[in-house]
Design an enzyme around this catalytic site. Structure first.
Site, PDB file in Angstrom:
ATOM      1  N   CYS A   1      -1.762 -15.355  10.207  1.00  0.00           N
ATOM      2  CA  CYS A   1      -0.844 -14.246   9.935  1.00  0.00           C
ATOM      3  C   CYS A   1      -0.272 -13.791  11.264  1.00  0.00           C
ATOM      4  CB  CYS A   1      -1.569 -13.085   9.254  1.00  0.00           C
ATOM      5  SG  CYS A   1      -0.459 -11.724   8.813  1.00  0.00           S
TER       6      CYS A   1
ATOM      7  N   CYS B   1      -9.263 -14.419  -5.070  1.00  0.00           N
ATOM      8  CA  CYS B   1      -8.533 -13.869  -3.924  1.00  0.00           C
ATOM      9  C   CYS B   1      -7.859 -15.055  -3.223  1.00  0.00           C
ATOM     10  CB  CYS B   1      -9.518 -13.155  -3.000  1.00  0.00           C
ATOM     11  SG  CYS B   1      -8.746 -12.494  -1.527  1.00  0.00           S
TER      12      CYS B   1
ATOM     13  N   GLY C   1      -3.175 -14.114   5.321  1.00  0.00           N
ATOM     14  CA  GLY C   1      -1.720 -14.058   5.390  1.00  0.00           C
ATOM     15  C   GLY C   1      -1.112 -12.831   4.759  1.00  0.00           C
TER      16      GLY C   1
ATOM     17  N   GLU D   1      -8.705 -20.127   3.221  1.00  0.00           N
ATOM     18  CA  GLU D   1      -9.846 -19.832   2.372  1.00  0.00           C
ATOM     19  C   GLU D   1      -9.403 -19.110   1.103  1.00  0.00           C
ATOM     20  OE1 GLU D   1     -13.475 -19.620   5.506  1.00  0.00           O
ATOM     21  OE2 GLU D   1     -12.348 -17.774   5.326  1.00  0.00           O
TER      22      GLU D   1
ATOM     23  N   CYS E   1      -2.695  -7.292  12.837  1.00  0.00           N
ATOM     24  CA  CYS E   1      -3.383  -6.008  12.671  1.00  0.00           C
ATOM     25  C   CYS E   1      -4.671  -6.044  13.489  1.00  0.00           C
ATOM     26  CB  CYS E   1      -3.676  -5.733  11.201  1.00  0.00           C
ATOM     27  SG  CYS E   1      -2.166  -5.628  10.219  1.00  0.00           S
TER      28      CYS E   1
ATOM     29  N   ASN F   1     -15.253  -4.810   7.586  1.00  0.00           N
ATOM     30  CA  ASN F   1     -16.173  -5.943   7.683  1.00  0.00           C
ATOM     31  C   ASN F   1     -16.071  -6.572   9.061  1.00  0.00           C
ATOM     32  OD1 ASN F   1     -17.232  -6.001   4.938  1.00  0.00           O
ATOM     33  ND2 ASN F   1     -15.126  -6.444   4.361  1.00  0.00           N
TER      34      ASN F   1
ATOM     35  N   CYS G   1     -13.368  -8.955   2.570  1.00  0.00           N
ATOM     36  CA  CYS G   1     -12.014  -8.663   3.065  1.00  0.00           C
ATOM     37  C   CYS G   1     -11.955  -8.785   4.574  1.00  0.00           C
ATOM     38  CB  CYS G   1     -11.637  -7.216   2.772  1.00  0.00           C
ATOM     39  SG  CYS G   1     -11.531  -6.845   1.064  1.00  0.00           S
TER      40      CYS G   1
ATOM     41  N   CYS H   1      -8.258  -7.156  11.895  1.00  0.00           N
ATOM     42  CA  CYS H   1      -8.281  -8.234  10.906  1.00  0.00           C
ATOM     43  C   CYS H   1      -8.535  -9.588  11.576  1.00  0.00           C
ATOM     44  CB  CYS H   1      -6.948  -8.254  10.161  1.00  0.00           C
ATOM     45  SG  CYS H   1      -6.751  -9.684   9.083  1.00  0.00           S
TER      46      CYS H   1
HETATM   47  N1  SAH Z   1      -1.770  -9.198   4.527  1.00  0.00           N
HETATM   48  C1  SAH Z   1      -2.064  -8.399   3.394  1.00  0.00           C
HETATM   49  C2  SAH Z   1      -3.143  -8.941   2.503  1.00  0.00           C
HETATM   50  C3  SAH Z   1      -4.366  -9.566   3.119  1.00  0.00           C
HETATM   51  S1  SAH Z   1      -5.596  -8.570   3.779  1.00  0.00           S
HETATM   52  C4  SAH Z   1      -2.378  -6.980   3.807  1.00  0.00           C
HETATM   53  O1  SAH Z   1      -2.564  -6.739   4.982  1.00  0.00           O
HETATM   54  O2  SAH Z   1      -2.399  -6.121   2.938  1.00  0.00           O
HETATM   55  C5  SAH Z   1      -6.341  -7.690   2.405  1.00  0.00           C
HETATM   56  C6  SAH Z   1      -6.902  -6.320   2.817  1.00  0.00           C
HETATM   57  O3  SAH Z   1      -8.035  -6.450   3.686  1.00  0.00           O
HETATM   58  C7  SAH Z   1      -5.882  -5.486   3.567  1.00  0.00           C
HETATM   59  O4  SAH Z   1      -5.907  -4.143   3.140  1.00  0.00           O
HETATM   60  C8  SAH Z   1      -6.389  -5.596   4.985  1.00  0.00           C
HETATM   61  O5  SAH Z   1      -5.922  -4.553   5.783  1.00  0.00           O
HETATM   62  C9  SAH Z   1      -7.867  -5.567   4.786  1.00  0.00           C
HETATM   63  N2  SAH Z   1      -8.646  -6.046   5.933  1.00  0.00           N
HETATM   64  C10 SAH Z   1      -8.259  -6.854   6.931  1.00  0.00           C
HETATM   65  N3  SAH Z   1      -9.272  -7.072   7.797  1.00  0.00           N
HETATM   66  C11 SAH Z   1     -10.331  -6.383   7.325  1.00  0.00           C
HETATM   67  C12 SAH Z   1     -11.693  -6.225   7.753  1.00  0.00           C
HETATM   68  N4  SAH Z   1     -12.151  -6.848   8.839  1.00  0.00           N
HETATM   69  N5  SAH Z   1     -12.502  -5.470   7.005  1.00  0.00           N
HETATM   70  C13 SAH Z   1     -12.063  -4.879   5.862  1.00  0.00           C
HETATM   71  N6  SAH Z   1     -10.808  -4.987   5.415  1.00  0.00           N
HETATM   72  C14 SAH Z   1      -9.952  -5.726   6.137  1.00  0.00           C
HETATM   73 FE1  SF4 Z   2      -2.559  -7.546   8.916  1.00  0.00          FE
HETATM   74 FE2  SF4 Z   2      -2.902  -8.473   6.402  1.00  0.00          FE
HETATM   75 FE3  SF4 Z   2      -1.964 -10.070   8.361  1.00  0.00          FE
HETATM   76 FE4  SF4 Z   2      -4.516  -9.303   8.424  1.00  0.00          FE
HETATM   77  S1  SF4 Z   2      -3.568 -10.597   6.875  1.00  0.00           S
HETATM   78  S2  SF4 Z   2      -3.048  -9.336  10.195  1.00  0.00           S
HETATM   79  S3  SF4 Z   2      -4.365  -7.228   7.585  1.00  0.00           S
HETATM   80  S4  SF4 Z   2      -0.940  -8.250   7.539  1.00  0.00           S
END
Ligand code: SAH
Ligand code: SF4
Length: 391
Positions: A110, A103, A190, A90, A114, A321, A364, A117
């Protein structure tokens, strides 16, 4: 067939050299693809007819295949793009008065897992190619222009924030074309630094004055903290850096952002300081997702202030979110504001990220696309649960 979206300037020059052509041809071709947003090699009328014919025989300009395209009431628009093998990623367009931000995704899924996420929960299939990353910007500009979206008014002369950094100071820029996208954030699906080479080449295209010509300050890469790749980016292609910190100590960050077990906070912050020697902005943005009862107390805010004290930074608080099946809750607004106040009191600039595109799940961490997981999620290092509320 070669996809010309796969090449940065150096790659295009090498391709043209192989064809026995002069380097300036690469610039002409780049203008056609990335500025005129052409998808037709045959239409490149300032190339000789024989060259056009040879190129058309070996190369094409192939953008992403769009599966769906939805616009929310606030103008946020999300595309789902087919990347083959049953996978889809997306990308999201966020319009504002003075900028248009795209974005962009860098991987199908990924692997970093985390806890909070949705992309991480889906697992990982593969890295996107440079063409698939550049193709997102190329396609969004084309689609928006086709819909009559005009470019936001961008100041022609942008002030750099630091001098003597070893990186060319942001030069005055003359708008060469009126692309609706003025800012790119690598914050989609990712971990961009886990797909280093393709992302580096894509960033080079975004910055190239013969392509999109975006200033380094208008391109932001967000990473969960892959330290050796932060150092590589600093040397190869420093753009604005956002780091997903999310916790003020290693014990909590180990649980929320598992890559912390490999690159703990002190190591990560040292890399941030090294990065700033070359960065286009004189601060790093720390992203901090607000998880109810997990990392959002006043005590955590003080600990965060102490933790990042030595790093010139801004803090961006992201209300978490939700997505189906997640085990977290979003922090109440009052707690987010209290957290922000503590940081402000400690002298930090702390902002709260606006949630956009809610009806279309474009915020996000809500980007899910479609991922055929190739990792064995059952072998996860350890399951992560929301901790009891700590005040
Ligand atoms: N992988 C990278 C970039 C993608 S995520 C990273 O982790 O930085 C972009 C941002 O959204 C990151 O700060 C991530 O931690 C945050 N994020 C992931 N899941 C989220 C959620 N459910 N609600 C709000 N922010 C989230
Ligand atoms: Fe973690 Fe960013 Fe990968 Fe989501 S996209 S699992 S926040 S590293």
């Amino acid at each position: 067939m070669i996809n010309l979206l796969d090449f940065d300037a150096a790659g295009l020059k090498a391709l043209l050299a192989d064809l026995g052509e002069k380097p300036f041809r690469a610039k002409q071709i780049s203008h056609w693809i990335h500025q005129r947003l052409s998808d037709d090699v045959g239409a490149m009328t300032d190339l000789s007819k024989p060259l056009r014919e040879r190129l058309a025989g070996i190369a094409e300009i192939r953008g992403p295949a769009v599966i769906s395209d939805a616009t929310a009431s606030d103008g946020t628009r999300k595309w789902l793009l087919d990347v083959g093998g049953g996978n889809a990623v997306e990308m999201v367009y966020i319009p504002e008065d003075d900028r248009g931000t795209l974005c962009i995704s860098s991987q199908a899924g990924c692997a970093l897992d985390c806890a909070f996420c949705s992309t991480g929960k889906q697992g990982f299939n593969r890295n996107l190619t440079t063409a698939e990353i550049v193709g997102q910007l190329w396609h969004a500009n084309r689609a928006l222009i086709a819909d009559g979206v005009s470019a936001p008014s961008v100041p022609q002369r942008e002030q750099g924030v630091r001098g003597g950094s070893g990186v060319p100071f942001d030069a005055p820029r003359v708008e060469q074309h009126r692309a609706p996208i003025t800012n790119v954030v690598m914050m989609g699906m990712g971990e961009p630094l886990a797909n280093y080479e393709a992302v580096r080449a894509a960033l080079a295209v975004f910055l190239d004055d013969d392509a999109y010509g975006l200033s380094r300050r208008r391109v932001t890469l967000s990473t969960s903290g892959i330290v050796p790749a932060i150092d590589r980016l600093r040397d190869d292609c420093p753009v604005a850096l956002a780091v997903s910190l999310h916790a003020p100590d290693d014990a909590l960050r180990d649980r929320l952002v598992p890559i912390n077990r490999k690159y703990p906070i002190a190591t990560l912050l040292a890399a941030c300081i090294r990065y700033l020697e070359r960065a286009p902005r004189n601060f790093v943005t720390f992203e901090y997702v607000m998880l109810d009862g997990v990392n959002d107390s006043v005590g955590h805010a003080h600990a965060l202030a102490a933790c990042v004290r030595d790093v010139p930074c801004k803090v961006n608080l992201i209300p978490w979110n939700p997505f189906p099946g997640a085990e977290f809750r979003t922090s109440p607004r009052s707690r987010i504001l209290a957290f922000q106040q503590v940081l402000a009191g400690e002298g930090f600039v702390a902002t709260i990220r606006k949630t956009r595109g809610e009806r279309i799940d474009a915020a996000c961490g809500q980007l899910v696309g479609r991922v055929h997981d190739r990792t064995k999620r059952t072998l996860r290092i350890q399951p992560v649960r929301a901790a009891p509320i700590m005040h």
